[in-house]
Design a protein around this motif. Structure first.
Motif, PDB file in Angstrom:
ATOM      1  N   ARG A 226       0.825  -1.104  -0.015  1.00  0.00           N
ATOM      2  CA  ARG A 226       0.134   0.222   0.004  1.00  0.00           C
ATOM      3  C   ARG A 226       0.976   1.419  -0.079  1.00  0.00           C
ATOM      4  NH1 ARG A 226      -3.615  -0.194   5.174  1.00  0.00           N
ATOM      5  NH2 ARG A 226      -5.220   0.651   3.707  1.00  0.00           N
TER       6      ARG A 226
ATOM      7  N   VAL B 194     -11.333   8.961  -3.311  1.00  0.00           N
ATOM      8  CA  VAL B 194     -11.338   8.177  -2.115  1.00  0.00           C
ATOM      9  C   VAL B 194     -12.499   7.036  -1.843  1.00  0.00           C
ATOM     10  CG1 VAL B 194      -9.962   9.894  -0.618  1.00  0.00           C
ATOM     11  CG2 VAL B 194     -12.558   9.851  -0.627  1.00  0.00           C
ATOM     12  N   SER B 195     -13.618   7.389  -2.670  1.00  0.00           N
ATOM     13  CA  SER B 195     -14.672   6.307  -2.651  1.00  0.00           C
ATOM     14  C   SER B 195     -14.627   5.250  -3.774  1.00  0.00           C
ATOM     15  CB  SER B 195     -16.095   6.788  -2.704  1.00  0.00           C
ATOM     16  OG  SER B 195     -16.046   7.712  -3.685  1.00  0.00           O
TER      17      SER B 195
ATOM     18  N   GLU C  53      -8.873   1.143  -0.652  1.00  0.00           N
ATOM     19  CA  GLU C  53      -7.977   0.691   0.443  1.00  0.00           C
ATOM     20  C   GLU C  53      -7.067  -0.316   0.363  1.00  0.00           C
ATOM     21  OE1 GLU C  53     -11.338   0.607   0.225  1.00  0.00           O
ATOM     22  OE2 GLU C  53     -11.879  -1.425   0.765  1.00  0.00           O
ATOM     23  N   GLU C  54      -7.515  -1.317  -0.739  1.00  0.00           N
ATOM     24  CA  GLU C  54      -6.397  -2.537  -0.743  1.00  0.00           C
ATOM     25  C   GLU C  54      -4.971  -1.903  -0.960  1.00  0.00           C
ATOM     26  OE1 GLU C  54      -6.657  -6.172  -3.553  1.00  0.00           O
ATOM     27  OE2 GLU C  54      -8.712  -5.238  -3.433  1.00  0.00           O
TER      28      GLU C  54
ATOM     29  N   ILE D 101      -4.175   1.656  -1.108  1.00  0.00           N
ATOM     30  CA  ILE D 101      -4.135   3.031  -0.366  1.00  0.00           C
ATOM     31  C   ILE D 101      -3.881   3.004   1.050  1.00  0.00           C
ATOM     32  CG2 ILE D 101      -5.236   5.662  -0.322  1.00  0.00           C
ATOM     33  CD1 ILE D 101      -3.703   4.781  -3.172  1.00  0.00           C
ATOM     34  N   SER D 102      -2.981   3.424   1.653  1.00  0.00           N
ATOM     35  CA  SER D 102      -2.830   3.138   3.122  1.00  0.00           C
ATOM     36  C   SER D 102      -3.394   4.548   3.778  1.00  0.00           C
ATOM     37  CB  SER D 102      -1.408   2.932   3.613  1.00  0.00           C
ATOM     38  OG  SER D 102      -0.596   3.965   2.992  1.00  0.00           O
TER      39      SER D 102
ATOM     40  N   LEU E  84     -12.330   8.231   5.520  1.00  0.00           N
ATOM     41  CA  LEU E  84     -11.148   7.344   5.370  1.00  0.00           C
ATOM     42  C   LEU E  84     -10.776   6.409   6.226  1.00  0.00           C
ATOM     43  CD1 LEU E  84      -8.958  10.532   4.259  1.00  0.00           C
ATOM     44  CD2 LEU E  84      -9.612   8.402   2.485  1.00  0.00           C
ATOM     45  N   SER E  85     -11.171   6.950   7.629  1.00  0.00           N
ATOM     46  CA  SER E  85     -10.878   5.974   8.651  1.00  0.00           C
ATOM     47  C   SER E  85     -11.754   4.814   8.602  1.00  0.00           C
ATOM     48  CB  SER E  85     -11.002   6.691  10.178  1.00  0.00           C
ATOM     49  OG  SER E  85     -10.518   7.772  10.117  1.00  0.00           O
TER      50      SER E  85
ATOM     51  N   ARG F 218     -12.547   3.142   6.474  1.00  0.00           N
ATOM     52  CA  ARG F 218     -12.337   2.200   5.228  1.00  0.00           C
ATOM     53  C   ARG F 218     -10.837   1.881   5.280  1.00  0.00           C
ATOM     54  NH1 ARG F 218     -13.735   4.373  -0.494  1.00  0.00           N
ATOM     55  NH2 ARG F 218     -12.783   2.361  -1.073  1.00  0.00           N
ATOM     56  N   GLY F 219     -10.270   2.221   6.764  1.00  0.00           N
ATOM     57  CA  GLY F 219      -8.709   1.705   6.945  1.00  0.00           C
ATOM     58  C   GLY F 219      -7.755   2.487   6.315  1.00  0.00           C
ATOM     59  N   MET F 220      -8.141   3.716   5.914  1.00  0.00           N
ATOM     60  CA  MET F 220      -6.856   4.587   5.299  1.00  0.00           C
ATOM     61  C   MET F 220      -6.932   5.850   6.319  1.00  0.00           C
ATOM     62  SD  MET F 220      -8.117   4.723   1.326  1.00  0.00           S
ATOM     63  CE  MET F 220      -9.912   4.963   1.141  1.00  0.00           C
TER      64      MET F 220
END
Ligand code: 5MM
Length: 342
Positions: free
Chosen positions: A19, A55-56, A61-62, A64-65, A88-89, A91-93
């Motif tokens: 990522r 971002v959507s 998120e796979e 992009i960190s 973002l949060s 989705r783990g970014m």
């Protein structure tokens, strides 16, 4: 968890394997240029809309960190009313924020710049932390020609980067330290190497002087490249080898990760260089990306303000993110590059 442990954990999440970071922190002036280049009027809403589109993107998120936001964007919400940091949060970014206020002419040094933004930074960082930002970015710009850069320019920028980084860590925010030696010009790869070395030496000296914990920061540098208009360009392997050889000499092993900027390279070269460096490996840091143009140019062009083209734009973004995600493992290939068309 201690403050430093929390910073270290965030830094590791930002450079997690496979990522990297999306730099979507263009100032309004830069974003206006980018939007107008594809025939879109730059308004608060078009800037918001394009950034939400990125971002959507399904599956972003796979690869992009984290995402670097601009002050305007961090205060905006998605179409369904959620602030960007929350989006973002969930989705783990990791949400990040650009906190410099731009590179301004450096007094007494024609053609050189110093990045501003230290006044009031402590208070701004507190506010951004409250909003959900967990990392920040500050970009210093170093120009090359026959005589530039001056030691004066390198030193004042290094000092400001370190002051910014120390304040970030005090606020519980991981600083991305970005000293960008520009690609613009006709300089050779040797000259780029020499200037990058001098810049990084000054930056790490200032960071250590100002008590910045290296475990709690990320370096965002340029790769060692010939100038854009240089008569001779280094091969992908040469760029990868020279960049890593130089960085081994000057970047302490305590730094968790190096997230390269793309600096105006083509999408393909930015991916290929990162992949070649990861294939060489044998370094103490994660080698990642924090690309602006090399992740956004293709989706922006695909979108060009047309609602019907939004799925194409998201596909283009997902593709670039995947190419760079694979480059993190040294697995970027021509075949992968072409796979979107297939
Ligand atoms: C996203 O671009 C940023 C531009 O900011 P300004 O509008 O204030 O100039 C820039 O700092 C960016 O984060 C880095 O340069 C990396 O982006 P590239 O396009 O070089 O990968």
């Amino acid at each position: 968890m201690s403050g430093l442990e929390a910073l270290h954990a965030t830094a590791l999440a930002m450079v997690a394997p496979g990522r990297g970071i999306l730099a979507a922190d263009e100032s309004n002036a830069t974003m206006t240029k980018r939007l107008e280049a594809v025939g879109v009027e730059s308004t608060e809403e078009t800037r918001r809309h394009f950034r939400e589109l990125l971002v959507s993107t399904p599956g972003a998120e796979e690869h992009i960190s984290g995402v670097i936001l601009y002050d305007e964007t961090i205060r905006q919400q998605s179409a369904d009313g959620r602030p960007f940091c929350e989006l973002l949060s969930e989705r783990g970014m990791v949400p990040g924020i650009k906190v410099d206020t731009g590179a301004k002419p450096l007094a007494g040094a024609e053609g050189e710049k110093v990045t501003e933004g230290l006044d009031g930074l402590r208070e701004r960082l507190e506010e951004y932390y409250e909003m959900g930002a967990r990392f920040a970015k500050w970009r210093a710009v170093i120009a090359i020609d026959d005589v530039l850069p001056s030691t004066y320019c390198i030193d004042v920028n290094a000092h400001a980067l370190a002051r910014y980084a120390a304040l970030c860590q005090e606020a519980g925010i991981v600083p991305i330290v970005e000293p960008e030696v520009l690609m613009d010009g006709t300089h050779s790869i040797d000259r780029a190497e020499e200037v990058t070395l001098a810049t990084l030496r000054a930056v790490f000296a200032a960071l250590l002087d100002q008590r910045v914990a290296l475990e709690g920061m990320i370096l965002k540098p340029n790769m060692v490249l010939s100038g854009t208009d240089a008569p001779q360009q280094g091969s992908i392997e040469e760029v990868a080898e020279r960049t890593l050889t130089l960085f081994r000499q000057v970047v302490p092993a305590a730094v968790p990760g190096i997230a390269f900027l793309s600096g105006g390279q083509s999408d393909e070269l930015a991916s290929a260089h990162l992949s070649a460096m990861n294939a060489l490996g044998n370094v103490p840091w994660e080698l990642s990306f924090s690309y602006g143009r090399a992740l956004q140019a293709t989706p922006l062009e695909a979108w060009s303000g047309d609602e019907a083209k939004e799925p194409d734009a998201q596909k283009a973004f997902a593709h670039r993110a995947r190419c760079n995600g694979e480059a993190r493992y040294g697995r970027y290939t021509e075949e992968l590059e072409q796979s979107l068309a297939a």
